[in-house]
Scaffold this motif. Structure first.
Motif, PDB file in Angstrom:
ATOM      1  N   GLN A 120      32.319  44.990  31.641  1.00 16.68           N
ATOM      2  CA  GLN A 120      32.431  43.536  31.592  1.00 16.68           C
ATOM      3  C   GLN A 120      33.886  43.094  31.595  1.00 16.68           C
ATOM      4  O   GLN A 120      34.260  42.105  32.242  1.00 16.68           O
ATOM      5  N   SER A 121      34.723  43.808  30.852  1.00 15.56           N
ATOM      6  CA  SER A 121      36.140  43.463  30.775  1.00 15.56           C
ATOM      7  C   SER A 121      36.808  43.568  32.139  1.00 15.56           C
ATOM      8  O   SER A 121      37.564  42.679  32.556  1.00 15.56           O
ATOM      9  N   VAL A 122      36.524  44.659  32.858  1.00 25.73           N
ATOM     10  CA  VAL A 122      37.109  44.844  34.182  1.00 25.73           C
ATOM     11  C   VAL A 122      36.616  43.760  35.138  1.00 25.73           C
ATOM     12  O   VAL A 122      37.402  43.149  35.878  1.00 25.73           O
ATOM     13  N   VAL A 123      35.316  43.507  35.126  1.00 22.92           N
ATOM     14  CA  VAL A 123      34.744  42.498  36.018  1.00 22.92           C
ATOM     15  C   VAL A 123      35.299  41.106  35.686  1.00 22.92           C
ATOM     16  O   VAL A 123      35.642  40.323  36.584  1.00 22.92           O
ATOM     17  N   ARG A 124      35.413  40.789  34.397  1.00 18.55           N
ATOM     18  CA  ARG A 124      35.934  39.476  33.999  1.00 18.55           C
ATOM     19  C   ARG A 124      37.373  39.298  34.486  1.00 18.55           C
ATOM     20  O   ARG A 124      37.758  38.233  34.964  1.00 18.55           O
ATOM     21  N   TRP A 125      38.167  40.348  34.365  1.00 15.35           N
ATOM     22  CA  TRP A 125      39.550  40.259  34.843  1.00 15.35           C
ATOM     23  C   TRP A 125      39.589  40.043  36.354  1.00 15.35           C
ATOM     24  O   TRP A 125      40.347  39.201  36.851  1.00 15.35           O
ATOM     25  N   LEU A 126      38.761  40.777  37.085  1.00 14.60           N
ATOM     26  CA  LEU A 126      38.762  40.653  38.543  1.00 14.60           C
ATOM     27  C   LEU A 126      38.258  39.290  38.991  1.00 14.60           C
ATOM     28  O   LEU A 126      38.826  38.682  39.905  1.00 14.60           O
ATOM     29  N   THR A 127      37.195  38.774  38.361  1.00 10.81           N
ATOM     30  CA  THR A 127      36.728  37.433  38.741  1.00 10.81           C
ATOM     31  C   THR A 127      37.775  36.384  38.399  1.00 10.81           C
ATOM     32  O   THR A 127      37.934  35.397  39.129  1.00 10.81           O
ATOM     33  N   GLY A 128      38.510  36.596  37.318  1.00 14.09           N
ATOM     34  CA  GLY A 128      39.561  35.663  36.944  1.00 14.09           C
ATOM     35  C   GLY A 128      40.680  35.583  37.969  1.00 14.09           C
ATOM     36  O   GLY A 128      41.319  34.532  38.123  1.00 14.09           O
ATOM     37  N   LEU A 129      40.916  36.674  38.694  1.00 12.96           N
ATOM     38  CA  LEU A 129      41.939  36.648  39.735  1.00 12.96           C
ATOM     39  C   LEU A 129      41.590  35.650  40.833  1.00 12.96           C
ATOM     40  O   LEU A 129      42.477  35.149  41.525  1.00 12.96           O
ATOM     41  N   PHE A 130      40.293  35.376  40.984  1.00 14.70           N
ATOM     42  CA  PHE A 130      39.838  34.426  42.007  1.00 14.70           C
ATOM     43  C   PHE A 130      39.438  33.084  41.388  1.00 14.70           C
ATOM     44  O   PHE A 130      38.779  32.267  42.032  1.00 14.70           O
ATOM     45  N   GLU A 131      39.814  32.910  40.121  1.00 16.43           N
ATOM     46  CA  GLU A 131      39.629  31.633  39.413  1.00 16.43           C
ATOM     47  C   GLU A 131      38.166  31.250  39.270  1.00 16.43           C
ATOM     48  O   GLU A 131      37.811  30.070  39.323  1.00 16.43           O
ATOM     49  N   TRP A 132      37.314  32.250  39.083  1.00 14.27           N
ATOM     50  CA  TRP A 132      35.915  31.979  38.784  1.00 14.27           C
ATOM     51  C   TRP A 132      35.732  31.887  37.272  1.00 14.27           C
ATOM     52  O   TRP A 132      36.453  32.533  36.511  1.00 14.27           O
ATOM     53  N   GLY A 133      34.749  31.121  36.862  1.00 17.00           N
ATOM     54  CA  GLY A 133      34.547  30.839  35.449  1.00 17.00           C
ATOM     55  C   GLY A 133      33.595  31.787  34.756  1.00 17.00           C
ATOM     56  O   GLY A 133      33.250  32.861  35.268  1.00 17.00           O
ATOM     57  N   ASP A 134      33.108  31.346  33.593  1.00 14.84           N
ATOM     58  CA  ASP A 134      32.295  32.200  32.728  1.00 14.84           C
ATOM     59  C   ASP A 134      30.949  32.566  33.335  1.00 14.84           C
ATOM     60  O   ASP A 134      30.348  33.566  32.945  1.00 14.84           O
ATOM     61  N   GLY A 135      30.458  31.773  34.272  1.00 12.47           N
ATOM     62  CA  GLY A 135      29.158  32.076  34.870  1.00 12.47           C
ATOM     63  C   GLY A 135      29.197  33.186  35.898  1.00 12.47           C
ATOM     64  O   GLY A 135      28.153  33.637  36.366  1.00 12.47           O
ATOM     65  N   SER A 136      30.388  33.641  36.245  1.00 10.27           N
ATOM     66  CA  SER A 136      30.518  34.682  37.262  1.00 10.27           C
ATOM     67  C   SER A 136      30.285  36.055  36.656  1.00 10.27           C
ATOM     68  O   SER A 136      30.199  36.208  35.434  1.00 10.27           O
ATOM     69  N   GLY A 137      30.194  37.038  37.503  1.00 10.63           N
ATOM     70  CA  GLY A 137      29.982  38.403  37.029  1.00 10.63           C
ATOM     71  C   GLY A 137      30.084  39.375  38.176  1.00 10.63           C
ATOM     72  O   GLY A 137      30.626  39.057  39.241  1.00 10.63           O
ATOM     73  N   GLY A 138      29.554  40.564  37.975  1.00  7.40           N
ATOM     74  CA  GLY A 138      29.621  41.567  39.027  1.00  7.40           C
ATOM     75  C   GLY A 138      29.295  42.936  38.497  1.00  7.40           C
ATOM     76  O   GLY A 138      28.836  43.097  37.358  1.00  7.40           O
ATOM     77  N   ILE A 139      29.567  43.934  39.326  1.00  7.18           N
ATOM     78  CA  ILE A 139      29.228  45.300  38.980  1.00  7.18           C
ATOM     79  C   ILE A 139      30.154  46.245  39.726  1.00  7.18           C
ATOM     80  O   ILE A 139      30.515  46.002  40.887  1.00  7.18           O
ATOM     81  N   ILE A 140      30.573  47.312  39.042  1.00  2.00           N
ATOM     82  CA  ILE A 140      31.367  48.345  39.689  1.00  2.00           C
ATOM     83  C   ILE A 140      30.442  49.165  40.589  1.00  2.00           C
ATOM     84  O   ILE A 140      29.355  49.561  40.181  1.00  2.00           O
ATOM     85  N   THR A 141      30.882  49.407  41.814  1.00  2.00           N
ATOM     86  CA  THR A 141      30.066  50.099  42.812  1.00  2.00           C
ATOM     87  C   THR A 141      30.785  51.356  43.296  1.00  2.00           C
ATOM     88  O   THR A 141      31.914  51.647  42.896  1.00  2.00           O
ATOM     89  N   ASP A 142      30.124  52.071  44.203  1.00  2.00           N
ATOM     90  CA  ASP A 142      30.743  53.253  44.794  1.00  2.00           C
ATOM     91  C   ASP A 142      31.928  52.883  45.677  1.00  2.00           C
ATOM     92  O   ASP A 142      32.845  53.682  45.846  1.00  2.00           O
ATOM     93  N   GLY A 143      31.900  51.723  46.286  1.00  2.00           N
ATOM     94  CA  GLY A 143      32.962  51.305  47.190  1.00  2.00           C
ATOM     95  C   GLY A 143      32.598  49.999  47.862  1.00  2.00           C
ATOM     96  O   GLY A 143      31.585  49.362  47.528  1.00  2.00           O
ATOM     97  N   GLY A 144      33.420  49.590  48.827  1.00  2.00           N
ATOM     98  CA  GLY A 144      33.207  48.314  49.489  1.00  2.00           C
ATOM     99  C   GLY A 144      31.927  48.255  50.305  1.00  2.00           C
ATOM    100  O   GLY A 144      31.298  47.205  50.405  1.00  2.00           O
ATOM    101  N   SER A 145      31.526  49.375  50.898  1.00  2.00           N
ATOM    102  CA  SER A 145      30.299  49.378  51.700  1.00  2.00           C
ATOM    103  C   SER A 145      29.085  49.065  50.839  1.00  2.00           C
ATOM    104  O   SER A 145      28.224  48.258  51.215  1.00  2.00           O
TER     105      SER A 145
END
Length: 468
Positions: A120-145
């Motif tokens: 969560q910490s890593v994802v929150r930092w990365l979404t913050g780089l794009f100025e997304w708020g608290d409702g955003s999120g994500g998941i670490i994956t194998d890669g871009g594909s």
């Protein structure tokens, strides 16, 4: 025979590992980038039967040192410039060992509580780089594909609320996906895997700058709607693999807003250049996307594999991937996230740990500096090419990809130049084909690369060109 080590074996393995890592680190500049393969050794690695009785720690490490390392590509070499593939940062081998030791299964939080909050910490930092708020999120994956595949799955669920139940079997008009003709092949691969069909992927032409033409995109969407088809998603690129071009994301976002389309940005190569002050403005429109893929195993120099899918509304990711099972515990702890509900995997390794550890160990500013250094080196390489009477640039240098051709040789001879550079140990560069013309591509995504390395490569290219 037990599967753990004795106290003495642990001590031996620790010494062997530290010695191997230290020796390898010191030897990187002197190692061949692409090894001269010992085919007999490789054949033995493939075909020798596994022993009934174990070889022991010392013999294992000797085989790794004598057989595996000499037949492995030196990815970290400062003149390995063929692909968007950087070296692992210095702390990575140690944190990877810790991740292996604790072996967290990052699916539901009962099996990985600390891992859950670190991801969560890593994802929150990365979404913050794009100025997304608290409702955003994500998941670490194998890669871009995989991030792109997951993003398109989420887009399908958003566009077709019954997609989970009916899939693509409801007999309605085909769904249509749009991307640039310079887009990564993972877009078409995802369309094939998801059953959309590559015939329903529109490859939109680019301009002279290799950026998607927004005017042609709008026309294509409108034409498909008029024909009764169902446009649902645009994949824009912030940093195409070949040239590093950044699509006109603001204009594309306008089109998506006008037509109710999901906007995914493939930022596997270029997204994390947002860390650079000089490129942040060029990537500002990324904040308008519905999803973005980035690759920490590129510009954050994490060891493979570490990609990431970021989604503006994390609930949409859960809508696509959350399933209940009687044999798995449900979680309602607001501190923890069950990542099995955010992607296709159940069993997942602790990929976030190596990203979190590196940023903690070195600090964000160290990565900003490394990225800016790569940008400077790419521009310096471009200056060397532009100043040469026997070389020319084939595309603008937007990020760190430098595409060039030698003007004194036939286009078909560029492959021979690449082989020559590799054979004499100068560098590993890659091929490129732009506007029907063959050339050479270098991509500076290596914090070990120096100006002296660029000079060595440019001088060698100029020498080959002078020979004709």
């Amino acid at each position: 025979m037990p599967l753990d080590l004795t106290e003495q074996e642990r001590a031996d393995a620790g010494r062997e590992l530290v010695a191997l890592l230290d020796s390898y680190e010191r030897s990187i500049p002197a190692r061949p980038i692409v090894p001269v393969l010992d085919r007999e050794v490789l054949r033995g690695l493939r075909e020798d039967p596994f022993p009934e009785r174990g070889l022991g720690v010392a013999r294992l490490f000797r085989d790794i040192r004598d057989k595996v390392l000499p037949n492995s590509t030196t990815v970290a070499h400062p003149r390995n410039l063929a692909y968007v593939l950087g070296p692992p940062n210095g702390i990575a081998p140690y944190t990877e060992a810790i991740a292996a030791a604790i072996n967290q299964n990052c699916n539901f939080s009962q099996l990985s509580p600390a891992a859950s909050v670190i991801e969560q910490s890593v994802v929150r930092w990365l979404t913050g780089l794009f100025e997304w708020g608290d409702g955003s999120g994500g998941i670490i994956t194998d890669g871009g594909s995989m991030a792109t595949l997951n993003a398109l799955t989420t887009a399908l669920h958003e566009h077709c609320p019954d997609f989970r139940a009916t899939g693509l079997q409801a007999g309605r008009a085909p769904l249509v996906l749009y991307t640039s003709q310079e887009a990564h092949r993972s877009v078409q691969k995802a369309a094939a895997i998801l059953g959309l069909g590559v015939d329903n992927v529109r490859s939109v032409p680019t301009g002279a700058d290799f950026r998607l033409r927004a005017d042609v995109l709008r026309q294509a969407v409108e034409a498909d709607r008029a024909a009764g088809l169902r446009p649902f998603c645009v994949v824009a690129t912030s940093g195409t693999v070949a040239t590093g071009a950044i699509d006109p994301i603001g204009e594309i976002a306008d089109i998506c807003a006008d037509h109710g389309l999901w906007l995914h940005i493939d930022g596997a190569y270029g997204g994390l250049f947002v860390l650079s002050e000089r490129l942040r403005g060029s990537l500002a429109a990324c904040t308008r996307a519905d999803s973005i893929s980035v690759d920490p195993h590129k510009l954050l120099f994490a060891p493979l594999e570490a990609g990431c899918l970021l989604v503006r509304d994390r609930r949409k990711l859960a809508d696509a991937y959350s399933f209940s099972s009687s044999y798995l515990p449900g979680g309602d702890d607001s501190l923890l996230v069950d990542y099995m509900d955010y992607g296709p995997q159940l069993s997942r390794g602790f990929k976030a740990f190596k990203v979190w550890s590196a940023v903690r160990a070195f600090g964000v500013s160290a990565f900003r500096s490394a990225i800016d250094d790569n940008l400077d080196l790419a521009r310096y390489f471009a200056e060397r090419v532009s100043a040469s009477p026997v070389m020319e640039l084939m595309a603008p240098v937007t990020l760190t990809a430098v595409c060039l051709r030698i003007t004194t040789i036939a286009e078909s001879a560029h492959d021979s130049v690449l082989r020559q550079l590799n054979a004499d140990g100068t560098a590993l560069l890659g091929p490129v084909r732009l506007n029907g013309r063959d050339g050479i591509r270098a991509c500076v995504t290596n914090y070990r690369t120096t100006k002296a390395d660029i000079d060595l490569v440019a001088d060698r290219l100029a020498g080959i060109a002078a020979e004709g």
